[in-house]
Design a protein around this motif. Structure first.
Motif, mmCIF file in Angstrom:
data_model
loop_
_atom_site.group_PDB
_atom_site.id
_atom_site.type_symbol
_atom_site.label_atom_id
_atom_site.label_comp_id
_atom_site.label_asym_id
_atom_site.label_seq_id
_atom_site.Cartn_x
_atom_site.Cartn_y
_atom_site.Cartn_z
ATOM 1 N N UNK A 1 5.130 -13.062 39.611
ATOM 2 C CA UNK A 1 4.177 -12.028 39.182
ATOM 3 C C UNK A 1 3.150 -11.835 40.299
ATOM 4 N N UNK A 2 2.974 -10.570 40.727
ATOM 5 C CA UNK A 2 2.124 -10.256 41.874
ATOM 6 C C UNK A 2 1.137 -9.156 41.506
ATOM 7 N N UNK A 3 -0.058 -9.228 42.093
ATOM 8 C CA UNK A 3 -1.053 -8.164 41.956
ATOM 9 C C UNK A 3 -1.732 -7.955 43.306
ATOM 10 N N UNK A 4 -2.331 -6.772 43.472
ATOM 11 C CA UNK A 4 -3.086 -6.449 44.689
ATOM 12 C C UNK A 4 -4.446 -5.922 44.260
ATOM 13 N N UNK A 5 -5.500 -6.546 44.808
ATOM 14 C CA UNK A 5 -6.873 -6.085 44.580
ATOM 15 C C UNK A 5 -7.561 -5.964 45.932
ATOM 16 N N UNK A 6 -8.478 -5.003 46.037
ATOM 17 C CA UNK A 6 -9.166 -4.779 47.299
ATOM 18 C C UNK A 6 -10.540 -4.175 47.056
ATOM 19 N N UNK B 1 -5.234 -8.132 34.393
ATOM 20 C CA UNK B 1 -4.877 -7.974 32.982
ATOM 21 C C UNK B 1 -4.098 -9.167 32.460
ATOM 22 N N UNK B 2 -3.400 -9.854 33.363
ATOM 23 C CA UNK B 2 -2.612 -11.028 32.986
ATOM 24 C C UNK B 2 -2.534 -11.966 34.183
ATOM 25 N N UNK B 3 -2.176 -13.217 33.951
ATOM 26 C CA UNK B 3 -2.085 -14.179 35.054
ATOM 27 C C UNK B 3 -1.035 -13.753 36.081
ATOM 28 N N UNK B 4 -1.289 -14.109 37.350
ATOM 29 C CA UNK B 4 -0.347 -13.812 38.432
ATOM 30 C C UNK B 4 -0.084 -15.068 39.241
ATOM 31 N N UNK B 5 1.095 -15.096 39.837
ATOM 32 C CA UNK B 5 1.439 -16.197 40.732
ATOM 33 C C UNK B 5 0.825 -15.994 42.107
ATOM 34 N N UNK B 6 0.778 -14.717 42.530
ATOM 35 C CA UNK B 6 0.279 -14.378 43.860
ATOM 36 C C UNK B 6 -0.598 -13.140 43.778
#
Length: 142
Positions: free
Chosen positions: A2-7, A37-42
């Protein structure tokens, strides 16, 4: 994985890299105004070192609130006129020391007033995307 990008981006330079990174890993880049919104691995985190090599307060506060239950690992990418990493600033902003920053990250040039307005270039965006794909592959196989 599970991946997300924030900046966080003041001039739009970091947003360009964030969009390239997100597209490369199949997610949508969101600003640090959007909580996970949910947990991520990376979590790919993008920003720039500003005066005195400090993170903008928005990004610093976002990082400070993260917990290991939300994020296991972070990969950083940054824009700067001097191609400086935000690795150290990210490390200092995290209060949960169980969150691992996976490497020094990708560093591209960013605009600074009238200096480097063409940055990040399409080539730098492609390099950031390549960094993201390689990071995910390395962590998925490790």
């Amino acid at each position: 994985m599970k991946i997300a990008v924030r900046y966080y981006s003041r001039s739009g330079s970091t947003k360009k890299l964030a969009d390239a990174v997100a597209q490369a890993v199949g997610v949508t880049a969101q600003t640090t105004d959007q909580p996970l919104a949910e947990p991520v691995d990376l979590l790919f985190v993008g920003g720039a070192p500003y005066v005195g090599s400090q993170l903008d307060g928005h990004l610093r506060e976002f990082l400070h609130r993260l917990t290991y239950e939300q994020v296991k690992q972070i990969a950083v990418f940054s824009t700067s006129n001097w191609k400086m990493s935000i690795y150290n600033q990210t490390h200092r902003a995290l209060r949960d020391d169980r969150i691992q920053i996976v490497d020094r990250g990708y560093m591209g040039r960013g605009a600074l007033g009238v200096i480097n307005q063409a940055h990040p270039t399409p080539e730098e965006c492609a390099d950031a995307a390549d960094y993201a794909r390689k990071t995910v592959a390395r962590l998925s196989n490790g």
